[in-house]
Write a protein that holds these residues in place. Sequence first.
Motif, PDB file in Angstrom:
ATOM      1  N   THR A 100       0.800  -1.223   0.000  1.00  0.00           N
ATOM      2  CA  THR A 100       0.000   0.000   0.000  1.00  0.00           C
ATOM      3  C   THR A 100       0.833   1.272   0.000  1.00  0.00           C
ATOM      4  OG1 THR A 100      -0.150  -0.199   2.406  1.00  0.00           O
ATOM      5  CG2 THR A 100      -1.984  -1.059   1.109  1.00  0.00           C
ATOM      6  N   ARG A 104       3.750   2.973  -4.297  1.00  0.00           N
ATOM      7  CA  ARG A 104       3.455   4.366  -4.646  1.00  0.00           C
ATOM      8  C   ARG A 104       4.703   5.237  -4.511  1.00  0.00           C
ATOM      9  NH1 ARG A 104      -1.970   5.323  -6.545  1.00  0.00           N
ATOM     10  NH2 ARG A 104      -3.221   3.605  -5.745  1.00  0.00           N
ATOM     11  N   SER A 223      -7.352  -5.248   0.152  1.00  0.00           N
ATOM     12  CA  SER A 223      -6.359  -4.348  -0.440  1.00  0.00           C
ATOM     13  C   SER A 223      -6.985  -2.980  -0.620  1.00  0.00           C
ATOM     14  CB  SER A 223      -5.874  -4.872  -1.799  1.00  0.00           C
ATOM     15  OG  SER A 223      -6.875  -4.728  -2.784  1.00  0.00           O
ATOM     16  N   GLU A 225      -6.419  -1.156  -3.116  1.00  0.00           N
ATOM     17  CA  GLU A 225      -6.785  -1.050  -4.532  1.00  0.00           C
ATOM     18  C   GLU A 225      -8.229  -1.473  -4.742  1.00  0.00           C
ATOM     19  OE1 GLU A 225      -4.063  -2.368  -3.367  1.00  0.00           O
ATOM     20  OE2 GLU A 225      -2.486  -1.087  -4.184  1.00  0.00           O
ATOM     21  N   THR A 228     -10.544   1.155  -3.338  1.00  0.00           N
ATOM     22  CA  THR A 228     -10.589   2.316  -4.234  1.00  0.00           C
ATOM     23  C   THR A 228     -11.502   2.067  -5.428  1.00  0.00           C
ATOM     24  OG1 THR A 228      -8.350   2.961  -3.586  1.00  0.00           O
ATOM     25  CG2 THR A 228      -9.177   3.819  -5.679  1.00  0.00           C
TER      26      THR A 228
END
Length: 299
Positions: A100, A104, A223, A225, A228
Amino acid sequence: MLLQHLITFCRVVETGGFARAGALVGLSQPAVTRQVAALEAELGTPLLDRSGRQIHLTPAGRLVYERARRIIAAVNTLKEEVADLAHPERGRIAIGAVTTVGLRLLPPILAAFKREHPGIRVHVKADRTQETIQRLLEGEIELAILPTPVTHPRLRSVPLVEDPVVLVCAPGRRSELPDPLPLAKLGEIDLISFQAPSRFRTFVDAMLEQAGVYPNVTMEFDSHEAVTLMVEAGFGCALVPASAVERELALGTLVRVEVEGMPRMARTTSLAFRHPNPGWSPATERLFQMIVDFFRQGG
């Protein structure tokens, strides 16, 4: 215990046969059988169940196989590191990152490092926090990007950047919410959340509970992701690390929702390493310093 016996045993497990393993390690089938038997004799327990047509690991065999893989990897890394001492601009670095945050933050740093040190290979292993810490302790990786500072007698960490937790939703849902959203209303909206139990979920729930807010979690995922994607699809709002939605906020597929009176929630992304003697190569020293400098200069 001979390293070659561990290597041979691993090849037997991975190929499913003594003859195929022998072809990989350059030994005859009887020689492979003798090496596995010698390993079993030394450990005092069977490692392989040969009763059927296929070879299966015993409980002891599974343990030995997992440990042997790590030992072999550590020996190979050691050989590379010793060879790299004579060639500072060559080598290999293994680092870990919690998915996470690391995926990035790392790309611009690794790109810069690659430009300056093209002969050094950087291997990144992304996983959850506990697995990443375990790899660091066992020497599989030399550095680890973690979402919080680490607390362990054999590890130390350097704070890199504060990562606030923000409330986000899809642009189409923003008009349905007060602006700003009163803290008391936060418990009434549909929230999509990282699953429990997890460090992030425990942290967020504890902070909300202190503020007297009990979230209405309608969906949970393993997750950020996945969280999101469901928020982008309009199924609810989510409290997520700002670093996890930086791209989506920039593209406008998600928007931030200000919550009036919400306590400040933030984690400190940190760089962890073994202590007191990490045994770094010159290349690892350079990468460590580049990561620290990157964040000291504001990224």
